[in-house]
Design an enzyme around this catalytic site. Structure first.
Site, PDB file in Angstrom:
ATOM      1  N   LYS A 114      14.863  -7.167   1.615  1.00  0.00           N
ATOM      2  CA  LYS A 114      16.162  -7.402   0.213  1.00  0.00           C
ATOM      3  C   LYS A 114      16.432  -8.684  -0.010  1.00  0.00           C
ATOM      4  O   LYS A 114      16.670  -9.634   0.381  1.00  0.00           O
ATOM      5  CB  LYS A 114      16.940  -7.058   1.040  1.00  0.00           C
ATOM      6  CG  LYS A 114      17.380  -5.092   1.291  1.00  0.00           C
ATOM      7  CD  LYS A 114      18.347  -4.826   2.289  1.00  0.00           C
ATOM      8  CE  LYS A 114      18.024  -3.125   2.961  1.00  0.00           C
ATOM      9  NZ  LYS A 114      19.114  -2.948   3.489  1.00  0.00           N
ATOM     10  N   LYS A 157      25.385 -16.442   6.744  1.00  0.00           N
ATOM     11  CA  LYS A 157      26.531 -17.681   6.531  1.00  0.00           C
ATOM     12  C   LYS A 157      26.579 -17.863   5.311  1.00  0.00           C
ATOM     13  O   LYS A 157      25.663 -17.797   4.742  1.00  0.00           O
ATOM     14  CB  LYS A 157      25.918 -19.018   7.003  1.00  0.00           C
ATOM     15  CG  LYS A 157      27.560 -20.252   7.251  1.00  0.00           C
ATOM     16  CD  LYS A 157      26.826 -20.708   8.234  1.00  0.00           C
ATOM     17  CE  LYS A 157      27.427 -22.846   7.513  1.00  0.00           C
ATOM     18  NZ  LYS A 157      26.893 -23.586   8.557  1.00  0.00           N
ATOM     19  N   HIS A 169       0.636  -1.383   0.209  1.00  0.00           N
ATOM     20  CA  HIS A 169      -0.186  -0.408  -0.492  1.00  0.00           C
ATOM     21  C   HIS A 169       0.903   1.550   0.069  1.00  0.00           C
ATOM     22  O   HIS A 169       2.028   1.355   0.826  1.00  0.00           O
ATOM     23  CB  HIS A 169      -1.212   0.349   1.267  1.00  0.00           C
ATOM     24  CG  HIS A 169      -1.991  -0.787   1.415  1.00  0.00           C
ATOM     25  ND1 HIS A 169      -3.250  -0.756   0.583  1.00  0.00           N
ATOM     26  CD2 HIS A 169      -2.070  -2.493   1.728  1.00  0.00           C
ATOM     27  CE1 HIS A 169      -3.729  -2.000   0.492  1.00  0.00           C
ATOM     28  NE2 HIS A 169      -3.605  -2.670   1.724  1.00  0.00           N
ATOM     29  N   ARG A 182      18.817 -10.781   7.284  1.00  0.00           N
ATOM     30  CA  ARG A 182      20.031 -10.585   7.139  1.00  0.00           C
ATOM     31  C   ARG A 182      21.032 -12.813   6.606  1.00  0.00           C
ATOM     32  O   ARG A 182      20.805 -13.660   7.696  1.00  0.00           O
ATOM     33  CB  ARG A 182      20.598  -9.995   8.022  1.00  0.00           C
ATOM     34  CG  ARG A 182      20.613 -10.294   9.578  1.00  0.00           C
ATOM     35  CD  ARG A 182      21.580 -10.171   9.851  1.00  0.00           C
ATOM     36  NE  ARG A 182      21.752 -10.095  11.400  1.00  0.00           N
ATOM     37  CZ  ARG A 182      22.801 -10.531  11.950  1.00  0.00           C
ATOM     38  NH1 ARG A 182      23.762 -10.774  11.371  1.00  0.00           N
ATOM     39  NH2 ARG A 182      22.616 -11.186  13.057  1.00  0.00           N
TER      40      ARG A 182
END
Length: 187
Positions: free
Chosen positions: A155, A172, A101, A169
């Site tokens: 991301k 490894k 939105h 995130r």
């Protein structure tokens, strides 16, 4: 295939999507349920590879592409254009969204601001997505990656990475044994 036929097959899928999961205790019932779901889904998906597994109660639309030997997990919800490569494993309750939105203008009620542009999600080959992972618009998950259970992927993830957390995130790399990225500790 005509658009009307695709809608009819999707309606049929929506009724059979509640059949038991493929690992049901009575083996032949699980196999038959899987085949019925795949039969209807393959007729309205943008692309459907061979030996695909579509689990019980999953929801997706016409713009999903799924490669050979990949699966859509139990109760997964894929909204918008999603490209799933080959040999992708997906846990239960995975959510994939391809648009948000709008919230840019505080002088306009958020409900009336509409949506951002659609940003497709791409999951490359040989990826494992854990249970209850949320993947947000525009993300690409690189080949050979593992996404830990409960991660929120906002991301893109590089190939052969292990990503966990909210926001996800990389902790490894799978390319070299005991490679540590960030502040994660070796096992």
């Amino acid at each position: 295939m005509t658009r009307l036929k695709k809608y009819i097959f999707r309606m049929c899928y929506m009724t059979v999507r509640f059949l038991p999961e493929s690992c049901y205790s009575i083996r032949w019932i699980g196999i038959l349920s899987k085949r019925i779901r795949v039969f209807f889904a393959s007729r309205f998906l943008a692309k459907c590879g061979k030996n695909v597994n579509i689990e019980t109660r999953s929801i997706f639309g016409f713009q999903v592409e799924i490669g050979d030997y990949s699966g859509i997990g139990v109760r997964a919800k894929l909204i918008g254009p999603v490209i799933i490569g080959k040999y992708v494993n997906m846990g239960p309750d995975v959510l994939i969204h391809t648009r948000n939105h709008k919230t840019d203008d505080p002088t306009i009620i958020m409900q009336k601001q509409g949506f951002d542009v659609v940003k497709p999600v791409t999951i490359e080959d040989d990826v494992w997505i854990g249970e209850r992972v949320i993947i947000l618009p525009g993300v690409t998950i690189g080949q050979g990656s593992v996404i830990g259970a409960g991660a929120v992927v906002a991301k893109s993830i590089p190939p052969y990475s292990v990503a966990v957390g909210n926001p996800a995130r990389v902790v490894k790399s799978r390319l070299k044994e005991n490679t540590i990225i960030g502040d994660a500790q070796s096992e």
